[in-house]
Motif scaffolding. Structure first.
Motif, mmCIF file in Angstrom:
data_model
loop_
_atom_site.group_PDB
_atom_site.id
_atom_site.type_symbol
_atom_site.label_atom_id
_atom_site.label_comp_id
_atom_site.label_asym_id
_atom_site.label_seq_id
_atom_site.Cartn_x
_atom_site.Cartn_y
_atom_site.Cartn_z
ATOM 1 N N MET A 162 0.951 -1.081 -0.188
ATOM 2 C CA MET A 162 0.068 0.042 0.007
ATOM 3 C C MET A 162 0.909 1.469 0.050
ATOM 4 S SD MET A 162 -2.522 -1.474 2.633
ATOM 5 C CE MET A 162 -3.663 -0.056 3.096
ATOM 6 N N ARG A 163 2.055 1.111 0.821
ATOM 7 C CA ARG A 163 2.826 2.587 0.929
ATOM 8 C C ARG A 163 3.373 2.617 -0.462
ATOM 9 N NH1 ARG A 163 7.541 3.764 0.210
ATOM 10 N NH2 ARG A 163 7.959 1.640 -0.420
ATOM 11 N N ALA A 164 3.956 1.544 -1.114
ATOM 12 C CA ALA A 164 4.492 1.817 -2.345
ATOM 13 C C ALA A 164 3.472 2.279 -3.707
ATOM 14 C CB ALA A 164 5.152 0.269 -2.983
ATOM 15 N N LEU A 165 2.064 1.746 -3.439
ATOM 16 C CA LEU A 165 1.217 2.404 -4.282
ATOM 17 C C LEU A 165 1.076 3.717 -4.023
ATOM 18 C CD1 LEU A 165 -1.441 -0.634 -4.387
ATOM 19 C CD2 LEU A 165 0.079 0.292 -6.257
ATOM 20 N N GLN A 166 0.848 4.346 -2.805
ATOM 21 C CA GLN A 166 0.657 5.371 -2.337
ATOM 22 C C GLN A 166 1.959 6.458 -2.899
ATOM 23 O OE1 GLN A 166 0.561 6.378 1.613
ATOM 24 N NE2 GLN A 166 0.458 8.786 1.367
ATOM 25 N N GLU A 167 3.065 5.933 -2.950
ATOM 26 C CA GLU A 167 4.233 6.702 -3.336
ATOM 27 C C GLU A 167 4.258 6.874 -4.616
ATOM 28 O OE1 GLU A 167 8.576 4.979 -3.208
ATOM 29 O OE2 GLU A 167 8.488 6.329 -1.238
ATOM 30 N N ILE A 168 3.800 6.017 -5.502
ATOM 31 C CA ILE A 168 3.855 5.894 -6.952
ATOM 32 C C ILE A 168 2.607 6.987 -7.453
ATOM 33 C CG2 ILE A 168 3.200 4.500 -8.936
ATOM 34 C CD1 ILE A 168 4.411 2.042 -7.531
ATOM 35 N N ALA A 169 1.487 6.729 -6.711
ATOM 36 C CA ALA A 169 0.474 7.805 -7.092
ATOM 37 C C ALA A 169 0.742 8.999 -6.905
ATOM 38 C CB ALA A 169 -0.854 7.344 -6.184
ATOM 39 N N GLN A 170 1.492 9.419 -5.789
ATOM 40 C CA GLN A 170 1.970 10.812 -5.389
ATOM 41 C C GLN A 170 2.898 11.293 -6.731
ATOM 42 O OE1 GLN A 170 2.117 10.272 -0.626
ATOM 43 N NE2 GLN A 170 3.324 12.042 -1.594
ATOM 44 N N ALA A 171 3.781 10.181 -7.080
ATOM 45 C CA ALA A 171 4.874 10.705 -8.017
ATOM 46 C C ALA A 171 4.316 10.968 -9.353
ATOM 47 C CB ALA A 171 5.870 9.557 -8.244
ATOM 48 N N ARG A 172 3.098 10.365 -9.562
ATOM 49 C CA ARG A 172 2.141 10.629 -10.775
ATOM 50 C C ARG A 172 1.118 11.707 -11.005
ATOM 51 N NH1 ARG A 172 5.754 7.250 -10.921
ATOM 52 N NH2 ARG A 172 5.795 5.332 -12.579
ATOM 53 N N GLY A 173 1.431 12.531 -9.643
ATOM 54 C CA GLY A 173 0.597 13.655 -9.605
ATOM 55 C C GLY A 173 -0.594 13.760 -8.667
ATOM 56 N N PHE A 174 -0.771 12.739 -7.785
ATOM 57 C CA PHE A 174 -1.961 12.799 -6.827
ATOM 58 C C PHE A 174 -1.548 13.373 -5.520
ATOM 59 C CE2 PHE A 174 -3.141 9.471 -9.854
ATOM 60 C CZ PHE A 174 -4.622 9.717 -9.945
ATOM 61 N N THR A 175 -2.281 14.030 -4.957
ATOM 62 C CA THR A 175 -1.802 14.584 -3.826
ATOM 63 C C THR A 175 -1.901 13.467 -2.392
ATOM 64 O OG1 THR A 175 -4.254 14.712 -2.727
ATOM 65 C CG2 THR A 175 -3.535 16.715 -4.157
ATOM 66 N N PRO A 176 -1.060 13.793 -1.370
ATOM 67 C CA PRO A 176 -0.883 12.685 -0.544
ATOM 68 C C PRO A 176 -2.003 11.993 0.020
ATOM 69 C CG PRO A 176 0.650 14.386 -0.210
ATOM 70 C CD PRO A 176 -0.356 14.937 -1.223
ATOM 71 N N ALA A 177 -3.188 12.848 0.212
ATOM 72 C CA ALA A 177 -4.345 12.379 0.429
ATOM 73 C C ALA A 177 -5.013 11.463 -0.383
ATOM 74 C CB ALA A 177 -5.283 13.376 1.150
ATOM 75 N N GLU A 178 -5.031 11.897 -1.513
ATOM 76 C CA GLU A 178 -5.690 11.145 -2.659
ATOM 77 C C GLU A 178 -4.724 9.839 -2.772
ATOM 78 O OE1 GLU A 178 -7.195 14.943 -5.611
ATOM 79 O OE2 GLU A 178 -5.418 13.849 -5.689
ATOM 80 N N ALA A 179 -3.600 9.840 -2.648
ATOM 81 C CA ALA A 179 -2.746 8.816 -3.102
ATOM 82 C C ALA A 179 -3.000 7.746 -1.915
ATOM 83 C CB ALA A 179 -1.064 9.322 -2.934
ATOM 84 N N ARG A 180 -3.251 8.219 -0.700
ATOM 85 C CA ARG A 180 -3.404 7.209 0.466
ATOM 86 C C ARG A 180 -4.787 6.703 0.153
ATOM 87 N NH1 ARG A 180 -5.093 5.993 5.598
ATOM 88 N NH2 ARG A 180 -3.477 5.269 6.930
ATOM 89 N N GLN A 181 -5.540 7.348 -0.096
ATOM 90 C CA GLN A 181 -6.929 6.669 -0.337
ATOM 91 C C GLN A 181 -7.112 5.917 -1.555
ATOM 92 O OE1 GLN A 181 -10.032 9.382 -1.832
ATOM 93 N NE2 GLN A 181 -11.710 8.557 -0.782
ATOM 94 N N ILE A 182 -6.149 6.251 -2.608
ATOM 95 C CA ILE A 182 -6.398 5.144 -3.943
ATOM 96 C C ILE A 182 -5.782 3.876 -3.246
ATOM 97 C CG2 ILE A 182 -5.186 4.879 -5.986
ATOM 98 C CD1 ILE A 182 -5.437 7.869 -6.432
ATOM 99 N N ALA A 183 -4.673 3.845 -2.378
ATOM 100 C CA ALA A 183 -3.894 2.943 -2.162
ATOM 101 C C ALA A 183 -4.683 1.968 -1.154
ATOM 102 C CB ALA A 183 -2.425 3.222 -1.517
ATOM 103 N N VAL A 184 -5.224 2.445 0.044
ATOM 104 C CA VAL A 184 -6.093 1.963 0.880
ATOM 105 C C VAL A 184 -7.165 1.274 0.528
ATOM 106 C CG1 VAL A 184 -7.223 2.301 3.041
ATOM 107 C CG2 VAL A 184 -5.082 3.009 2.850
ATOM 108 N N GLU A 185 -8.051 2.075 -0.315
ATOM 109 C CA GLU A 185 -9.339 1.377 -0.917
ATOM 110 C C GLU A 185 -9.404 0.284 -1.875
ATOM 111 O OE1 GLU A 185 -12.150 1.874 0.874
ATOM 112 O OE2 GLU A 185 -11.017 3.433 2.398
ATOM 113 N N THR A 186 -8.258 0.484 -2.762
ATOM 114 C CA THR A 186 -7.907 -0.466 -3.507
ATOM 115 C C THR A 186 -7.719 -1.966 -3.007
ATOM 116 O OG1 THR A 186 -7.131 1.124 -5.158
ATOM 117 C CG2 THR A 186 -6.563 -1.195 -5.466
ATOM 118 N N VAL A 187 -6.749 -1.717 -1.818
ATOM 119 C CA VAL A 187 -6.463 -3.181 -1.089
ATOM 120 C C VAL A 187 -7.769 -3.655 -0.354
ATOM 121 C CG1 VAL A 187 -5.192 -4.163 0.530
ATOM 122 C CG2 VAL A 187 -4.153 -2.629 -1.175
ATOM 123 N N ALA A 188 -8.240 -2.726 0.197
ATOM 124 C CA ALA A 188 -9.558 -2.930 1.137
ATOM 125 C C ALA A 188 -10.526 -3.368 0.263
ATOM 126 C CB ALA A 188 -10.075 -1.875 1.983
ATOM 127 N N GLY A 189 -10.973 -2.646 -0.913
ATOM 128 C CA GLY A 189 -11.902 -3.437 -1.745
ATOM 129 C C GLY A 189 -11.798 -4.835 -2.215
#
Length: 255
Positions: free
Chosen positions: A170-197
């Motif tokens: 999840m941390r790696a997904l968040q880091e990649i999402a941030q590097a691709r332009g998402f905010t930290p909050a958006e990137a965390r939500q993407i990572a967490v909810e993808t795995v949780a879902g």
């Protein structure tokens, strides 16, 4: 309850239902306790009292000094339930005057009732005591009863340490999402909810994990392209196998 560290506190937070027994915690630290849980800082505060069970949540290196006095607080026919990682039931039983011991290996999601725990019970544990252990552990999530205590080390490597592996993904997904332009909050939500879902879907859907993976993978599509990379040079399966084996080897060393 002797001791109340991170895992002890996580499980204790789930042990407050009216159908479960009242619990007294002995821990020198100041801790926040849920309703129906009594906290004292020293075993001296319990002189003259007697209990039917002892929950062992003491650090392994403190066992020899801390546990023996608790034997005097237990009624005949009592038992111990240990959540101490890496400590065999034989050692705990010896320190408590040959008291029968059940051992549970939980994982961190026990704090929100979504844990996966393995339980081993010595032969001296009665049927009624097993029922009580089952109630306590099931309040934190799912249970796997083990016939052999030695299997707890592999369970530890898989499920005990498993949340750490998932958090790293999840941390790696968040880091990649941030590097691709998402905010930290958006990137965390993407990572967490993808795995949780994905986890919740796998829990509810009886189909194999392979089939679920195939259902999200269209030939020649985006997921297929990503999975092709994941499978390269042995892929994520080989890496996870090495990860689990390393954790298992360390669990055996700490035994």
């Amino acid at each position: 309850m002797a001791g109340c560290g991170n895992m002890g506190g996580a499980m204790l937070s789930r042990w407050t239902g009216g159908e479960l027994p009242a619990i007294t915690v002995v821990d020198p630290a100041g801790i926040d306790t849920p309703n129906r849980v009594r906290h004292v800082r020293s075993i001296d505060a319990l002189k003259g009292e007697r209990y039917d069970a002892l929950i062992v949540a003491v650090k392994p290196q403190m066992m020899e000094d801390v546990l023996p006095p608790y034997a005097n607080l237990l009624r005949p026919g009592a038992f111990a339930l240990s959540i101490a990682a890496g400590v065999p039931t034989s050692r705990i039983s010896r320190l408590l005057g040959d008291l029968p011991v059940a051992r549970v290996m939980p994982n961190l999601p026990a704090a929100c009732g979504q844990g996966m725990s393995a339980v081993f019970a010595q032969e001296g544990i009665t049927a009624s005591q097993k029922i009580l252990v089952g109630k306590l552990v099931s309040a934190t999530g799912e249970i796997a009863w083990l016939e052999e205590e030695g299997r707890i080390d592999m369970f530890t490597a898989l499920a005990g340490s498993g949340p750490g592996y998932v958090f790293e993904i999840m941390r790696a997904l968040q880091e990649i999402a941030q590097a691709r332009g998402f905010t930290p909050a958006e990137a965390r939500q993407i990572a967490v909810e993808t795995v949780a879902g994905a986890g919740e879907l796998a829990r509810r859907d009886p189909r194999s994990l392979e089939q679920l993976r195939n259902d999200v993978t269209s030939p020649g599509g985006t997921t297929d392209a990503g999975l092709t990379v994941l499978r390269r040079d042995g892929g994520v399966g080989d890496l996870l196998e090495k990860t689990v084996d390393a954790a298992f080897d360390r669990a055996v060393e700490l035994r």
